[in-house]
Scaffold this motif. Structure first.
Motif, PDB file in Angstrom:
ATOM      1  N   LEU A  22      -1.267  14.350 -45.215  1.00  0.00           N
ATOM      2  CA  LEU A  22      -1.060  13.959 -43.826  1.00  0.00           C
ATOM      3  C   LEU A  22      -0.477  15.165 -43.087  1.00  0.00           C
ATOM      4  O   LEU A  22       0.652  15.588 -43.374  1.00  0.00           O
ATOM      5  CB  LEU A  22      -0.118  12.755 -43.748  1.00  0.00           C
ATOM      6  CG  LEU A  22       0.213  12.233 -42.355  1.00  0.00           C
ATOM      7  CD1 LEU A  22      -1.040  11.680 -41.684  1.00  0.00           C
ATOM      8  CD2 LEU A  22       1.295  11.151 -42.431  1.00  0.00           C
ATOM      9  N   PHE A  23      -1.234  15.716 -42.159  1.00  0.00           N
ATOM     10  CA  PHE A  23      -0.805  16.903 -41.410  1.00  0.00           C
ATOM     11  C   PHE A  23      -0.217  16.459 -40.081  1.00  0.00           C
ATOM     12  O   PHE A  23      -0.853  15.692 -39.337  1.00  0.00           O
ATOM     13  CB  PHE A  23      -1.985  17.851 -41.181  1.00  0.00           C
ATOM     14  CG  PHE A  23      -2.612  18.347 -42.457  1.00  0.00           C
ATOM     15  CD1 PHE A  23      -2.118  19.454 -43.117  1.00  0.00           C
ATOM     16  CD2 PHE A  23      -3.695  17.675 -43.014  1.00  0.00           C
ATOM     17  CE1 PHE A  23      -2.689  19.898 -44.295  1.00  0.00           C
ATOM     18  CE2 PHE A  23      -4.283  18.108 -44.185  1.00  0.00           C
ATOM     19  CZ  PHE A  23      -3.768  19.233 -44.839  1.00  0.00           C
ATOM     20  N   VAL A  24       0.982  16.940 -39.789  1.00  0.00           N
ATOM     21  CA  VAL A  24       1.705  16.508 -38.592  1.00  0.00           C
ATOM     22  C   VAL A  24       2.088  17.738 -37.778  1.00  0.00           C
ATOM     23  O   VAL A  24       2.752  18.646 -38.290  1.00  0.00           O
ATOM     24  CB  VAL A  24       2.971  15.710 -38.962  1.00  0.00           C
ATOM     25  CG1 VAL A  24       3.740  15.328 -37.709  1.00  0.00           C
ATOM     26  CG2 VAL A  24       2.605  14.472 -39.774  1.00  0.00           C
ATOM     27  N   ARG A  25       1.661  17.756 -36.509  1.00  0.00           N
ATOM     28  CA  ARG A  25       2.075  18.798 -35.572  1.00  0.00           C
ATOM     29  C   ARG A  25       3.090  18.195 -34.606  1.00  0.00           C
ATOM     30  O   ARG A  25       2.867  17.090 -34.075  1.00  0.00           O
ATOM     31  CB  ARG A  25       0.881  19.361 -34.810  1.00  0.00           C
ATOM     32  CG  ARG A  25       1.271  20.416 -33.762  1.00  0.00           C
ATOM     33  CD  ARG A  25       0.065  21.061 -33.116  1.00  0.00           C
ATOM     34  NE  ARG A  25      -0.639  21.919 -34.051  1.00  0.00           N
ATOM     35  CZ  ARG A  25      -0.294  23.170 -34.330  1.00  0.00           C
ATOM     36  NH1 ARG A  25       0.779  23.707 -33.751  1.00  0.00           N
ATOM     37  NH2 ARG A  25      -0.998  23.886 -35.188  1.00  0.00           N
ATOM     38  N   SER A  26       4.174  18.914 -34.387  1.00  0.00           N
ATOM     39  CA  SER A  26       5.246  18.389 -33.546  1.00  0.00           C
ATOM     40  C   SER A  26       5.665  19.435 -32.522  1.00  0.00           C
ATOM     41  O   SER A  26       5.260  20.596 -32.586  1.00  0.00           O
ATOM     42  CB  SER A  26       6.444  17.980 -34.410  1.00  0.00           C
ATOM     43  OG  SER A  26       6.960  19.114 -35.093  1.00  0.00           O
TER      44      SER A  26
END
Length: 793
Positions: free
Chosen positions: A617-621
């Motif tokens: 799961l790739f998360v950009r914040s």
């Protein structure tokens, strides 16, 4: 010695050289040769399969073949293994735990006793019976999960929904497969299942002999199980992968520390020579009064011995203190975890003997000169500094030139290592790793065993995480950049190639490219309906277009992956997953083969087409994504209370730093830079000592020349001319040595770049250092008052 500063510099030079040499040689000995605490570790081997596509992996072996391995003449003992992640639900949010299931003889095989409690025995995991529900912790997991609580032995923990009793904790150095916990392997069904293995060879058998004996066993297994691809069997030692990844780098570090030791020994020799030569008149006077050669050389030998002893003790203390610190900061990708590196006594003795012999030999030179019959020159001179100028100048010339040559070779090596590291820092990744983290989510055994249910579950995880405040976007993918070993055979419709090509494959969602900022160059990505229906639609990268279509238009062409098959309940593929897939888009190349290799041709398919037992799961914040880790873990647990997230969670930027080639380049650059700085300091001290001694020797001559009208600049030029000659010859020798070693350095580093800029940088550094080191003595000589100097004489 008469001058305390000289003694201090000599001791420091010797101790630094000994400390660096002993530390690096000890690392080399224990990392390359004896890194593990296991019994007869040199005879422990692992089985590897190598496919026709050059893909290497550790195989699972069927039970009937394992029984035949037990009977092989070359195999002394076999341990069976299985590995899978489980959720530790003992308390709080589920924690990811890497569980290694071992046959009952495993801990007797390794021969390492428990740190706390005990290990499990063959009686805890008998053949054809269910094993006891017991568990043994690794030291690292015990510290992380239970804060080193010694009362953990006997407690109950829950792993994967089952209760286990804690038997014990292994020592820090036991890190087999870097697992968190060890559980007895269930072999209750003698006819079912396949396991990985680790073997110990019998004494006298080589890996090649054992491989030749067991090859028929695996040929029979392939015959009985036609689904297995044609593979070759290899046996490798448990330390072979560390040798492959680090061996060349260690040899480069070893060469650098040898050069540093040479510079240090030469520096001590120069300091001892200057101090002993300053007592030339004393030795001559004692010889004139009837002292024997033995009595004359006693004092300089004693000085050299004292310096050697103190320098050795200080070097040993430095090594003792710094070696554990250096070991703790070694990249975990390149070194065995839990590595314990003691000081190597043999290396220590060799280094001490070499340094002491050099020091004693140099200390003897001035004293032995006074044993010659003609001692009138020292006695007739009133100057306390009078001495044997010609032969002393030759010795100084040789020592300084050699020191400069070695220092230059070390600096050239360092600049090559730093340039290699800078190249990796500036490599074009093809994606934006900033403010992105990847969360690895293992899928539990026998859960979400239907294609539609698993796809819906994964999509729900992504969507719920995207709702968290601070998250810009989230996406799914089997694996992320910059490295992927997911290589499959690929076929192109209408291609006339005789054999299938190997391509990297990733199963992702449409948000993957937006989250990682991978540019879409042609066509489009999938829409929600296409992913929900698991449509076979492909997106490829530029490398794929160059390889298969020679840069022409790829849109509308079709490809297929003949090896994508469903293996329930862990691996799920849609019906006809091996069918032809039209290409609907082309994206920019994103690194998938490490940082130092060209990007491989890559195919992207919807994640719902082929799902395995984990997902990323790739998360950009907006800010640091690791600050959102607790919220993301809680949100995932809200969807499935037993779902864990693998630890540790790292940012994509940190993932780059963890790449073996990056970690190796950074380690080599850092260590060689430190050695070069030490070499420069030592060389500066040596040059300062030589120039100071030369000025002291000739101060009466300088005073007379100044009194007769010589300019002060002439005095400075007189000293600089001789120094420049020594530096020039040393640099010439350094250039020859560096160019001779260039190919070897390039082999060790991987790429040494162009040597000419490195040589120029080294020359400029050494020239600047040399003139800076001699500035103070030359100023003293040029600014001295002649009448005052002559009255002193």
């Amino acid at each position: 010695m008469k001058r305390p500063a000289t003694s201090l510099f000599a001791v420091l030079s010797l101790s630094l050289g000994i400390s660096a040499t002993v530390s690096v040689f000890s690392l080399l000995e224990h990392i390359i040769l004896h890194p593990f605490p296991y019994r007869n570790a040199d005879r422990i081997v692992e089985l590897n399969y190598r496919e026709k596509l050059e893909i290497e992996y550790t195989p699972a072996i069927f039970r009937e073949q394992i029984r035949e391995l037990h009977q092989a003449k070359s195999i002394e003992e076999v341990v069976e293994m299985d590995e899978r992640p489980e959720a530790d639900t003992t308390s709080g949010v589920p924690q990811d735990t890497d569980v290694l299931f071992l046959s009952g003889n495993a801990f007797q095989f390794f021969g390492v006793p428990a740190f706390l409690g005990r290990t499990f025995l063959p009686s805890d995991a008998p053949d054809n019976q269910s094993p006891q529900p017991v568990v043994v912790f690794s030291y690292q997991y015990w510290e992380k999960r239970f804060n080193g609580n010694t009362a953990v032995v006997g407690q109950i923990v829950r792993l994967g929904g089952h209760a286990y009793t804690v038997l014990g904790v292994m020592p820090r150095t036991f890190t087999w497969w870097d697992s968190d916990v060890y559980v007895p392997l269930d072999k209750s069904d003698p006819s079912a299942g396949s396991f990985m293995t680790v073997l110990r060879l019998r004494p006298g058998f080589t890996k090649a002999q054992a491989a030749a004996e067991i090859l028929p066993i695996f040929e029979q297994m392939q015959h009985e199980h036609p689904s297995l691809q044609q593979v070759s069997v290899e046996l490798s030692g448990i330390n072979d992968r560390f040798k492959r990844s680090l061996g060349k780098a260690l040899y480069l570090i070893l060469a650098a520390v040898v050069l540093l030791l040479g510079v240090g020994c030469l520096n001590v020799s120069i300091l001892l020579l200057a101090d002993t030569a300053s007592r030339w008149q004393e030795f001559a006077l004692r010889a004139a009064l009837g002292a024997t050669v033995g009595r004359i050389i006693q004092q300089p030998l004693m000085d050299a011995a004292i310096i050697s002893i103190i320098g050795t003790l200080l070097g040993l203390a430095l090594s003792w203190q710094t070696l554990p610190i250096v070991t703790a900061f070694l990249p975990w990708q390149l070194f065995p975890n839990g590595l314990n590196v003691p000081l190597d006594v043999r290396v220590l003795l060799f280094t001490v003997v070499l340094a002491a012999t050099t020091n004693l030999a140099i200390a003897l030179l001035p004293a032995l000169q006074v044993a010659k019959p003609d001692i009138r020159q020292p006695l007739q001179s009133r100057s306390h500094a009078a001495g044997p100028s010609r032969w002393m100048q030759r010795v100084y010339f040789i020592l300084i030139s050699t020191q400069i040559a070695l220092a230059m070779a070390l600096i050239v090596t360092t600049t090559a290592a730093v340039e290699n590291y800078r190249t990796l820092l500036s490599v074009n990744l093809g994606y934006d790793p900033n403010h992105v983290a990847d969360f690895s989510i293992p899928i539990h055994v026998n859960s979400y065993g239907v294609t539609q249910k698993r796809a819906a579950y994964l999509g729900q995880l992504r969507d719920r995480v995207a709702e968290i405040r601070g998250v810009i976007s989230s996406s799914l993918g089997v694996i992320g950049p910059p490295y992927s070993d997911w290589d499959f055979r690929a076929e192109v419709l209408g291609d006339t190639r005789q054999q299938s090509e190997v391509c990297n494959v990733n199963f992702v969602d449409a948000e993957y490219f937006r989250t990682l900022h991978i540019a879409l160059l042609q066509g489009r990505v999938w829409n929600g309906a296409e992913i929900e229906r698991s449509d076979r639609l492909a997106i490829v990268n530029q490398a794929f277009v160059r390889r298969f279509f020679r840069g022409s238009n790829a849109l509308g062409r079709s490809i297929r992956l003949p090896d994508i098959k469903s293996r329930p309940p862990d691996t799920l593929a849609v019906a006809e997953s091996t069918g032809w897939a039209p290409i609907i888009g082309v994206v920019a190349d994103a690194r998938n083969n490490g940082l130092d290799e060209p990007t491989k041709p890559q195919i992207y398919l919807p994640y719902s087409v082929y799902m395995i037992d984990w997902i990323q799961l790739f998360v950009r914040s907006h800010a640091d994504p690791l600050l959102l880790e607790p919220a993301i873990r809680r949100r995932i647990a809200e969807i499935d209370a037993t779902q864990q997230v693998s630890s540790p969670v790292v940012s994509m930027r940190e993932r780059i730093a963890q790449q073996p080639e990056f970690a190796k380049a950074r380690l080599v650059a850092a260590l060689s830079t430190a050695f070069s700085i030490l070499a420069l300091l030592l060389a500066g001290v040596g040059i300062y000592s030589v120039v100071s001694y030369t000025v002291q020797q000739q101060k009466k001559q300088f005073a007379i020349r100044l009194a007769l009208g010589a300019r002060r600049g002439d005095i400075a030029n007189h000293v600089l001319v001789r120094l420049t000659l020594s530096i020039g010859v040393g640099m010439l020798g350094g250039v020859v040595l560096s160019w001779s070693l260039h190919r070897l350095i390039a082999h060790w580093i991987g790429s040494a770049g162009r040597i000419f800029p490195q040589t120029v940088i080294s020359c400029l550094l050494l020239i600047g250092l040399a003139y800076l080191a001699c500035a103070i003595p030359i100023m003293k000589a040029a600014l001295a008052q002649p009448m005052h100097t002559l009255r002193e004489e």
